[in-house]
Scaffold this active site. Structure first.
Site, PDB file in Angstrom:
ATOM      1  N   ARG A 132       0.805  -1.208   0.000  1.00 28.14           N
ATOM      2  CA  ARG A 132       0.000   0.000   0.000  1.00 28.14           C
ATOM      3  C   ARG A 132       0.843   1.264   0.000  1.00 28.14           C
ATOM      4  O   ARG A 132       0.477   2.285  -0.538  1.00 28.14           O
ATOM      5  CB  ARG A 132      -0.926  -0.006   1.206  1.00 28.14           C
ATOM      6  CG  ARG A 132      -2.282   0.554   0.835  1.00 28.14           C
ATOM      7  CD  ARG A 132      -3.165   0.695   1.996  1.00 28.14           C
ATOM      8  NE  ARG A 132      -3.487  -0.619   2.556  1.00 28.14           N
ATOM      9  CZ  ARG A 132      -4.314  -0.781   3.567  1.00 28.14           C
ATOM     10  NH1 ARG A 132      -4.862   0.264   4.138  1.00 28.14           N
ATOM     11  NH2 ARG A 132      -4.566  -1.974   4.037  1.00 28.14           N
ATOM     12  N   LYS A 171       2.028 -19.492   5.001  1.00 25.83           N
ATOM     13  CA  LYS A 171       1.188 -19.989   6.089  1.00 25.83           C
ATOM     14  C   LYS A 171       0.723 -18.816   6.905  1.00 25.83           C
ATOM     15  O   LYS A 171       1.340 -17.759   6.895  1.00 25.83           O
ATOM     16  CB  LYS A 171       1.983 -20.968   6.940  1.00 25.83           C
ATOM     17  CG  LYS A 171       2.962 -20.317   7.865  1.00 25.83           C
ATOM     18  CD  LYS A 171       3.379 -21.267   8.994  1.00 25.83           C
ATOM     19  CE  LYS A 171       3.749 -20.443  10.207  1.00 25.83           C
ATOM     20  NZ  LYS A 171       4.642 -21.037  11.104  1.00 25.83           N
ATOM     21  N   ASP A 182       5.274 -24.410   3.136  1.00 23.80           N
ATOM     22  CA  ASP A 182       5.582 -24.828   4.498  1.00 23.80           C
ATOM     23  C   ASP A 182       7.101 -24.838   4.508  1.00 23.80           C
ATOM     24  O   ASP A 182       7.718 -25.756   3.976  1.00 23.80           O
ATOM     25  CB  ASP A 182       5.029 -26.221   4.774  1.00 23.80           C
ATOM     26  CG  ASP A 182       5.353 -26.673   6.186  1.00 23.80           C
ATOM     27  OD1 ASP A 182       6.319 -26.161   6.783  1.00 23.80           O
ATOM     28  OD2 ASP A 182       4.643 -27.536   6.698  1.00 23.80           O
ATOM     29  N   HIS A 183       7.704 -23.830   5.091  1.00 25.84           N
ATOM     30  CA  HIS A 183       9.131 -23.676   4.815  1.00 25.84           C
ATOM     31  C   HIS A 183       9.999 -24.782   5.394  1.00 25.84           C
ATOM     32  O   HIS A 183      11.164 -24.901   5.055  1.00 25.84           O
ATOM     33  CB  HIS A 183       9.641 -22.284   5.184  1.00 25.84           C
ATOM     34  CG  HIS A 183       9.700 -22.016   6.645  1.00 25.84           C
ATOM     35  ND1 HIS A 183       8.667 -21.445   7.342  1.00 25.84           N
ATOM     36  CD2 HIS A 183      10.670 -22.247   7.555  1.00 25.84           C
ATOM     37  CE1 HIS A 183       9.009 -21.331   8.599  1.00 25.84           C
ATOM     38  NE2 HIS A 183      10.209 -21.801   8.766  1.00 25.84           N
ATOM     39  N   LYS A 206      13.873 -27.218   3.858  1.00 27.18           N
ATOM     40  CA  LYS A 206      15.147 -27.457   4.535  1.00 27.18           C
ATOM     41  C   LYS A 206      15.826 -28.685   3.958  1.00 27.18           C
ATOM     42  O   LYS A 206      15.200 -29.705   3.707  1.00 27.18           O
ATOM     43  CB  LYS A 206      14.920 -27.680   6.027  1.00 27.18           C
ATOM     44  CG  LYS A 206      14.474 -26.437   6.760  1.00 27.18           C
ATOM     45  CD  LYS A 206      14.356 -26.745   8.243  1.00 27.18           C
ATOM     46  CE  LYS A 206      13.615 -25.658   8.971  1.00 27.18           C
ATOM     47  NZ  LYS A 206      14.360 -24.414   9.030  1.00 27.18           N
ATOM     48  N   GLU A 233      12.060 -24.303  20.738  1.00 25.87           N
ATOM     49  CA  GLU A 233      12.610 -22.969  20.502  1.00 25.87           C
ATOM     50  C   GLU A 233      13.030 -22.377  21.830  1.00 25.87           C
ATOM     51  O   GLU A 233      12.409 -22.636  22.859  1.00 25.87           O
ATOM     52  CB  GLU A 233      11.541 -22.062  19.884  1.00 25.87           C
ATOM     53  CG  GLU A 233      10.976 -22.559  18.583  1.00 25.87           C
ATOM     54  CD  GLU A 233       9.909 -21.609  18.056  1.00 25.87           C
ATOM     55  OE1 GLU A 233      10.262 -20.705  17.296  1.00 25.87           O
ATOM     56  OE2 GLU A 233       8.742 -21.771  18.448  1.00 25.87           O
ATOM     57  N   ASP A 256       0.477 -22.664  14.993  1.00 22.80           N
ATOM     58  CA  ASP A 256       1.724 -22.090  14.496  1.00 22.80           C
ATOM     59  C   ASP A 256       2.722 -23.167  14.086  1.00 22.80           C
ATOM     60  O   ASP A 256       3.462 -23.018  13.139  1.00 22.80           O
ATOM     61  CB  ASP A 256       2.331 -21.219  15.605  1.00 22.80           C
ATOM     62  CG  ASP A 256       3.460 -20.364  15.108  1.00 22.80           C
ATOM     63  OD1 ASP A 256       4.469 -20.257  15.809  1.00 22.80           O
ATOM     64  OD2 ASP A 256       3.325 -19.798  14.005  1.00 22.80           O
ATOM     65  N   HIS A 262       4.238 -27.714  10.502  1.00 15.20           N
ATOM     66  CA  HIS A 262       5.596 -28.256  10.493  1.00 15.20           C
ATOM     67  C   HIS A 262       5.701 -29.645  11.089  1.00 15.20           C
ATOM     68  O   HIS A 262       6.287 -30.543  10.488  1.00 15.20           O
ATOM     69  CB  HIS A 262       6.548 -27.311  11.212  1.00 15.20           C
ATOM     70  CG  HIS A 262       6.516 -25.917  10.661  1.00 15.20           C
ATOM     71  ND1 HIS A 262       6.390 -25.659   9.324  1.00 15.20           N
ATOM     72  CD2 HIS A 262       6.587 -24.722  11.272  1.00 15.20           C
ATOM     73  CE1 HIS A 262       6.392 -24.356   9.138  1.00 15.20           C
ATOM     74  NE2 HIS A 262       6.508 -23.760  10.300  1.00 15.20           N
ATOM     75  N   LYS A 297       7.896 -22.906  23.183  1.00 15.72           N
ATOM     76  CA  LYS A 297       8.810 -21.765  23.257  1.00 15.72           C
ATOM     77  C   LYS A 297       9.467 -21.755  24.618  1.00 15.72           C
ATOM     78  O   LYS A 297       8.968 -22.337  25.569  1.00 15.72           O
ATOM     79  CB  LYS A 297       8.009 -20.482  23.053  1.00 15.72           C
ATOM     80  CG  LYS A 297       7.481 -20.369  21.633  1.00 15.72           C
ATOM     81  CD  LYS A 297       6.922 -18.994  21.398  1.00 15.72           C
ATOM     82  CE  LYS A 297       6.480 -18.770  19.994  1.00 15.72           C
ATOM     83  NZ  LYS A 297       7.556 -18.731  19.008  1.00 15.72           N
TER      84      LYS A 297
END
Lengths: 509, 450
Positions: free
Chosen positions: A62, A167, A196-197, A201, A235, A254, A259, A359
């Site tokens: 934008r 995603k 889906d990253h 990998k 993580e 998430d 994943h 996390k």
């Protein structure tokens, strides 16, 4: 690891598969993803001579930026988040293919303006009408963008236009299904690339090569020899400044739905007939269709949700989830999820799959560990008097590699056994740093290879599997119903109980 | 990647007149799209392949009735079956490969037939001996070209240009119900006759789609027909294993690359395993610094064509930034060629190319047999030996080579058919920079000779 001297013989050796000349239209070009991941990955590809000279990138957002301002911003991004510009000439060449179009994603007219600009660029740069539309925007914009692209007929040609969607793909089963319906009305499934990253990998793709390019592992990859499988995505970071988004999604949406279930699919799937996108994804869908929570009648027995409380990370005290900025008072959004799943098919009947992600766990590690059954008869005494089993662990990140744990004779006069590890590590075997996942995924989008992207039915099945948890956990709950664990520890005691009741233990990584 | 697929014939080879080529082709499509009984077929819209085929094998076999497919210069299943049938008929060994003697025999038979007026057995009975291979699509058909124009110069008398058209469709595994097909046009005549209709040939190429030229002969940049066909081609594909004077022809090719022509060499693709395994030898972290110590290179190749050996050496030199200093042709049993280089770190790098005479050379001339990289610095662990699994390593193992740090057997790609390599080459949309850089060094080396 010290910087490795590059092997000069390797340069330029892998010359196959350069994408055709095309325009990559990135919606959300002023955002983080574009500056941090997408454009640096594209520049890296340019450095490696993997982009056609006519490659053009049009950023759409934008904000009223100019072409040159956009180029400056991208240059900054490459300097900050990648190896830097390097050759000035190369950058000039790359920047000549960067354009910007200011557009509002809700307005029809703006799409016509974009269409005209793209056609003009086609003539100038020779991109032959090939388009890839990348939606690097918040999910609220997916539907208007798709509908407007469809109305402007920019997705009409299935061979020349593609759409890439980041995603999250939906919030639950019904929203995913309705989003899929919108997609199908606007274009064909073969034009859609859902990212889906994790699939980009190296180590995740290596799962397939490991299983199916080696004859020795497949015969033992089933319920006869495997005791259970643990998949961990841990993580160390907290929610940081993403509370706004995280509050509405939680660890389940998430991490788990996309994943972890993808990792599970690759571990559990049958060998495909050929390595084409559809046969591979069909195999993954087959696994997902047979997958379910272990105890559907009592989901508290097979799933745990928790939040991190205040604790210690690297010697410094950190806040708990509920104290993080942006988190609602008394929030029940889980930052840690553990669950037990079963696959109802011949290969896996009775083998539990334990998944956990969270996390503020002690270490950053993603790993798939396959624990094999014990020996029928233990004739050797272990030196440490332990009952040790074979574990094949595939480290997705960090320290990418695969290791197999087995018993060996302890040197000495007695015939006693000791656990040792047989290890393959990407770093020392290949001597290259594994490249960024986006690198591979972008290249595949541009080449038209859908193998590493999820299919419509795949996404829907994955949502189906976690639906009981979503329905249960989305409903209002009392604060105390969500367990707490100290930040910097491996999870709540309920998670321990989840696996201990089966006489098994979580791996300490 | 699909390696085989069935092939459906839409139109068997039909002789037509020069003026009506497009008309005849259009008729094929109309017949198959308008009527409800024809197959639902369309022409592909991918690329045009122009093949310059001076080898008369298919034409001779067709004249004798052994071969009923299109004269396209592509050695697919049908051609092999026809060769075998002819070899059987004339009492030769049924290898399926042609040779100089075989071609000679065919020529004699054609002349015999023409003089006696008696058609061979295969004409009389409506037998199609090449049907054994007729139903399978070759690697080029699988790439789905939209049109293949084969230009076949003959050495007979000038009777103008004869034209043949046909159409075939490979049945790919995709879900669509339409067959995507290819038109084949063959033009046969003497080079003068072909040059006369040069303008017409240019028009046969479908505009707006990429065009590839497969020049199955030594490159002749001054030949008008070559210039005409090479103009505007996405890639000009040659095969240096077929060059009659490899060194001179490679020099020509390197000059063409300098002039900006997009040349691709199939022989370069055959080197792929050797290049990759050489790179792999220096992948492990301990070995990487050793690469700077390499200053001795020995390359053994099959006597007959030194292109592969020269290109391998050119690649190594371009990657390690060696400059060619001297070129000495010593000759002898192994036709030794000694080339020295220098680099920033090393004053004297010695390379030796040895042509090993073989009793039975394979189909491709000049395949690499083995190579050894070593160093005058005995402390450095950089000795690398690569040897072809078919021909063996014994020469390289002599002189301490068997004790070297890294030995690897290479399954040679010699048995990979040329058509498969062309299929690979057609998939590439851009030029091969590595090849261009290698040829630059080859040019450097060869200029020292002349």
């Amino acid at each position: 690891m010290a910087t490795l001297m590059e092997n000069p013989l390797r340069v330029g050796l892998r010359q196959e598969r350069t994408p055709e000349p095309q325009i990559l239209v990135i919606f959300g070009a002023s955002g983080d993803l574009t500056m941090r991941k997408l454009v640096p990955a594209l520049y890296q590809m340019k450095k490696e001579r993997r982009l056609p000279p006519e490659m053009t990138i049009v950023g759409v957002a934008r904000r009223p930026w100019s072409d040159d301002y956009f180029r400056e911003q991208m240059r900054q991004g490459i300097e900050d988040f990648s190896d830097g510009i390097g050759n000035q000439e190369l950058w000039q060449d790359f920047a000549a293919g960067l354009f910007y179009c200011s557009a509002d994603m809700d307005k029809q007219e703006d799409y016509q303006k974009l269409k005209a600009l793209l056609e003009e660029i086609d003539g100038k740069r020779g991109t032959r009408g090939n388009r890839v539309f990348y939606l690097a925007v918040s999910p609220n914009f997916f539907v208007p963008a798709l509908k407007n692209l469809g109305a402007a007929e920019m997705l009409k040609d299935p061979l020349k236009s593609r759409i890439v969607i980041e995603k999250p793909f939906g919030r639950d089963l019904s929203s995913a299904q309705s989003l899929n319906r919108v997609v199908q009305k606007v274009c064909k499934e073969e034009q859609v690339y859902r990212i889906d990253h994790y699939l980009g990998k190296e180590t995740v793709q290596n799962l397939m090569v490991f299983r199916f390019a080696n004859a020795i592992f497949e015969p033992i990859w089933n319920r006869q020899f495997i005791d259970h499988v643990q998949i961990t995505v841990a993580e160390t970071v907290g929610v940081e400044d993403r509370a706004g988004y995280y509050e509405s999604s939680g660890a389940l949406r998430d991490m788990v739905q996309n994943h972890l279930l993808q990792l599970l699919c690759l571990t559990g799937m049958e060998p495909p007939n050929v390595l084409t996108p559809d046969t591979l994804r069909t195999e993954k869908v087959k696994v997902l269709q047979a997958l379910r929570l272990a105890d559907l009648d009592n989901i508290e027995n097979c799933s745990v949700r928790a939040q991190y409380g205040s604790g210690w990370m690297r010697g410094k005290p950190v806040d708990g989830y509920r104290q993080e900025p942006g988190v609602k008072e008394g929030s029940t959004t889980p930052s840690y999820v553990a669950m037990k799943l079963l696959i109802d098919n011949w290969r896996w009947q009775g083998v539990p799959f334990y998944l956990r992600t969270g996390k503020r766990l002690p270490k950053r590690v993603t790993e798939i560990a396959i624990q094999f059954r014990e020996v029928p008869l233990l004739i050797f005494q272990s030196v440490a008097h332990q009952n040790n089993v074979n574990i094949l662990s595939m480290r997705i990140q960090p320290n990418e590699g695969i290791s197999l744990r087995f018993e060996a004779k302890m040197p000495g006069a007695d015939l006693r056994s000791r656990t040792v590890e047989m290890d393959f590590s990407y770093g020392s075997s290949f001597g290259v740093n594994t490249s960024d996942a986006y690198h591979r995924l972008l290249l595949d989008c541009m080449l038209g290879d859908q193998t590493l992207f999820t299919r419509a039915d795949e996404v829907e099945e994955a949502w189906r599997v976690v639906t009981p948890l979503i329905m249960n956990w989305d409903s209002p709950a009392l604060q105390d119903q969500v367990s707490q664990y100290e930040a910097g520890t491996w999870g709540p005691s309920r998670a321990e109980w989840l696996i201990n009741q089966d006489n098994r233990r979580w791996r300490r990584l | 990647m699909t390696t085989t697929a069935p092939l459906v014939s839409l139109q068997a080879p039909k002789d037509v007149s020069l003026d009506d080529i497009e008309g005849e082709l259009r008729a094929i499509w109309q017949q198959n799209n308008i009527s409800e009984e024809g197959i639902n077929a369309t022409r592909a819209s991918t690329f045009t392949l122009v093949i310059y085929e001076p080898e008369p094998i298919q034409a001779l076999l067709s004249a004798l009735g052994f071969y009923t497919g299109p004269i396209d210069g592509i050695s697919g299943g049908r051609t092999t079956a026809a060769i075998k049938a002819a070899q059987k008929a004339y009492g030769l060994a049924e290898t399926g490969y042609s040779s100089v003697d075989f071609t000679q025999k065919l020529r004699e038979e054609v002349i015999k037939e023409r003089e006696s007026g008696i058609k061979s057995l295969y004409h009389a009975i409506d037998l199609a001996p090449d049907m054994a291979g007729a139903a399978i699509a070759d690697a080029i058909a699988l790439a789905n070209p939209c049109r293949i124009v084969t230009i076949s110069p003959t050495t007979e008398s000038d009777e103008g240009v004869k034209v043949q058209v046909s159409a075939y469709c490979p049945v790919q595994k995709s879900a669509s119900s339409t067959l995507v097909c290819c038109e084949y046009i063959t033009l046969r005549g003497t080079t003068d006759a072909l040059e006369r209709i040069g303008g017409l040939i240019t028009e046969l190429v479908i505009p707006e789609l990429p065009k590839f030229l497969w020049w199955k002969a030594s490159p002749e940049p001054d030949f008008a027909l070559f210039q005409r066909l090479a103009n505007q081609s996405r890639a000009i594909i040659v095969d240096s294993s077929n060059f009659i004077h490899p060194a001179e022809d490679l020099l020509e090719v390197s000059k063409m690359i300098d002039a900006g022509m997009p040349i691709a060499d199939l022989n370069w693709l055959r080197l792929a395993s050797w290049l990759e395994l050489t790179a792999q030898a220096f992948d492990p972290i301990e070995r990487r610094p050793m690469i700077k110590e390499v200053d001795q290179v020995i390359v053994d190749y099959e006597r007959g064509n030194l292109s592969q050996a020269l290109m391998y050496l050119g690649w190594l030199a371009s990657r390690l930034q060696w400059q060619a200093v001297s070129f000495k042709h010593e000759g002898g049993d192994y036709d030794l060629i000694k080339i020295t280089f220098k680099s920033e770190l090393k004053e004297n790098i010695e390379a030796e190319l040895a042509a090993i005479p073989l009793g039975e050379p394979g189909e491709i001339l000049g395949d690499l047999i083995s190579l050894r990289l070593g160093s005058s610095n005995t402390e450095a662990d950089c000795t690398t030996v690569l040897c072809s699994s078919t021909r063996g390593c014994m020469r390289m193992e002599a002189g301490g080579g068997a004790q070297s740090g890294y030995i690897q057997q290479v399954s040679s790609m010699a048995d990979q058919k040329t058509e498969k390599l062309i299929g690979q080459q057609l998939q590439r949309s851009s030029g091969d920079l590595l090849y261009n850089e290698t040829l630059k060094v080859v040019q450097e080396i060869l200029s020292l000779r002349y």
